[in-house]
Design a protein around this motif. Sequence first.
Motif, PDB file in Angstrom:
ATOM      1  N   CYS A  47       0.854  -1.189   0.000  1.00 58.15           N
ATOM      2  CA  CYS A  47       0.000   0.000   0.000  1.00 58.15           C
ATOM      3  C   CYS A  47       0.889   1.238   0.000  1.00 58.15           C
ATOM      4  CB  CYS A  47      -0.890  -0.011   1.240  1.00 58.15           C
ATOM      5  SG  CYS A  47      -1.931   1.444   1.356  1.00 58.15           S
ATOM      6  N   ASN A  49      -0.120   4.309   0.844  1.00 57.36           N
ATOM      7  CA  ASN A  49      -0.734   5.431   1.566  1.00 57.36           C
ATOM      8  C   ASN A  49       0.035   5.869   2.818  1.00 57.36           C
ATOM      9  OD1 ASN A  49      -2.996   7.141   1.048  1.00 57.36           O
ATOM     10  ND2 ASN A  49      -3.839   6.471   3.014  1.00 57.36           N
ATOM     11  N   GLY A  50       0.799   4.957   3.385  1.00 55.92           N
ATOM     12  CA  GLY A  50       1.690   5.314   4.499  1.00 55.92           C
ATOM     13  C   GLY A  50       1.034   5.823   5.773  1.00 55.92           C
ATOM     14  N   CYS A  51      -0.170   5.368   6.104  1.00 57.37           N
ATOM     15  CA  CYS A  51      -0.824   5.846   7.341  1.00 57.37           C
ATOM     16  C   CYS A  51       0.043   5.497   8.556  1.00 57.37           C
ATOM     17  CB  CYS A  51      -2.194   5.210   7.525  1.00 57.37           C
ATOM     18  SG  CYS A  51      -3.268   5.405   6.114  1.00 57.37           S
ATOM     19  N   CYS A  54      -1.173   2.489  10.691  1.00 56.68           N
ATOM     20  CA  CYS A  54      -1.558   1.261   9.991  1.00 56.68           C
ATOM     21  C   CYS A  54      -1.299   0.021  10.861  1.00 56.68           C
ATOM     22  CB  CYS A  54      -0.803   1.136   8.673  1.00 56.68           C
ATOM     23  SG  CYS A  54      -1.314  -0.302   7.721  1.00 56.68           S
ATOM     24  N   CYS A  58       1.391  -1.981   6.510  1.00 57.07           N
ATOM     25  CA  CYS A  58       1.523  -2.022   5.040  1.00 57.07           C
ATOM     26  C   CYS A  58       2.512  -0.961   4.544  1.00 57.07           C
ATOM     27  CB  CYS A  58       0.163  -1.776   4.392  1.00 57.07           C
ATOM     28  SG  CYS A  58      -0.996  -3.095   4.737  1.00 57.07           S
ATOM     29  N   GLN A  87      -6.364  -1.665  -1.961  1.00 52.50           N
ATOM     30  CA  GLN A  87      -5.326  -0.636  -1.806  1.00 52.50           C
ATOM     31  C   GLN A  87      -4.670  -0.326  -3.150  1.00 52.50           C
ATOM     32  OE1 GLN A  87      -4.707  -2.852   2.335  1.00 52.50           O
ATOM     33  NE2 GLN A  87      -2.949  -2.905   0.974  1.00 52.50           N
ATOM     34  N   ASN A 113      -9.176   3.179   1.403  1.00 55.90           N
ATOM     35  CA  ASN A 113      -8.877   4.492   1.962  1.00 55.90           C
ATOM     36  C   ASN A 113      -9.435   5.580   1.039  1.00 55.90           C
ATOM     37  OD1 ASN A 113      -6.946   6.985   2.211  1.00 55.90           O
ATOM     38  ND2 ASN A 113      -6.713   5.811   4.103  1.00 55.90           N
ATOM     39  N   ARG A 194       2.079  -0.398  13.037  1.00 53.26           N
ATOM     40  CA  ARG A 194       2.519   0.979  13.345  1.00 53.26           C
ATOM     41  C   ARG A 194       1.607   1.650  14.370  1.00 53.26           C
ATOM     42  NH1 ARG A 194       3.615   1.037   7.666  1.00 53.26           N
ATOM     43  NH2 ARG A 194       1.768   2.233   7.076  1.00 53.26           N
TER      44      ARG A 194
HETATM   45  S1  SF4 Z   1      -4.228   1.847   6.951  1.00 53.42           S
HETATM   46 FE1  SF4 Z   1      -4.958   1.139   4.921  1.00 53.42          FE
HETATM   47  S2  SF4 Z   1      -4.545   2.863   3.543  1.00 53.42           S
HETATM   48 FE2  SF4 Z   1      -3.322   3.207   5.404  1.00 53.42          FE
HETATM   49  S3  SF4 Z   1      -1.282   2.326   4.976  1.00 53.42           S
HETATM   50 FE3  SF4 Z   1      -2.523   0.742   6.011  1.00 53.42          FE
HETATM   51  S4  SF4 Z   1      -3.469  -0.436   4.346  1.00 53.42           S
HETATM   52 FE4  SF4 Z   1      -2.752   1.518   3.446  1.00 53.42          FE
END
Ligand code: SF4
Length: 303
Positions: A47, A49-51, A54, A58, A87, A113, A194
Amino acid sequence: MKRLYTYQNGNTTTTIYDDGTKTHFTMDDEFEFEFPESHDISISQCCDNGCEWCYYGCSPTGKHAQLLGWRFFGSMRPYTEIAINLQRPLHPDLGRFLFLMNSHHIICNVTINQNHFMDDEIRRQLDVWVRQGFVKGIGISLTDPTQDGFIDEVKKYSNTVIHVIAGVTPWEDIQYLMGHGLKLLILGYKKTGRGKKYYDGLFIPIITQMKYLEGGLDEVINGFKVVSFDNLAIEQLHIRDRLSDKEWDMFYGGDDGTVTFFIDLVKGVFARNSLSQITYPIGDKTIDEMFEIIKEEIKKGSD
Ligand code: SF4
């Protein structure tokens, strides 16, 4: 609300409606399910998106799962449901996987997301899958409710639910979405991946933000067409205390593992839920064999 499917599962009659609502009915005191009815299935750790929170850790270099060739697919009952994570980049086998699930009459829902949902290319692909009936429900993880055109895009689909995370999504963001006839799912905060570091490093503790949300729940419930909670949010926001026994019996969907369990195709394991430390290899087990193992774990835990 139109009834779509009804099936018998142990002592329970399950009915699914076109807006995604599911009801259970039994003449007995307790529900006893013979087979599982829904699964969160992780299909990728890749993924972009780097949340920061997470829970699944991912990253752009994360692995995609093997999506085809699992024996248990053929043993899933028609009209049971799965929810998969969608994703960017999309899993290269996703189209074939959705086709396979659809041919087994499995109801597929996706979570995505907002950043990816608002990507024109991804939405074009999603539109095709929705038109084909491959994707039924779309859960959208909120990042910015004020984004140009976001609310209008959400409303174009009949089965969308906005996902927010207790303690992470700012109260003002939830407030911004009120009064638009939207559906909201409040998820509990997961301190894995994370999520642990993010939890420990925040200036305003997550627990404080959760308390704030808890205090404003009446406003939230009035501001959306439907508000639901996952089991973790039910615990973290003390939802049980707000309901009478009758309301609880009517609305509570059941403990994790009693009618649903988690499947991780990236790691090739299954578990009671996505937070469980106890996992089992999927191997060539059928869905019923996996369910028996989960039920056994629950039985042992309550002995
Ligand atoms: S929370 Fe969802 S959108 Fe954000 S990094 Fe993880 S998998 Fe990707």
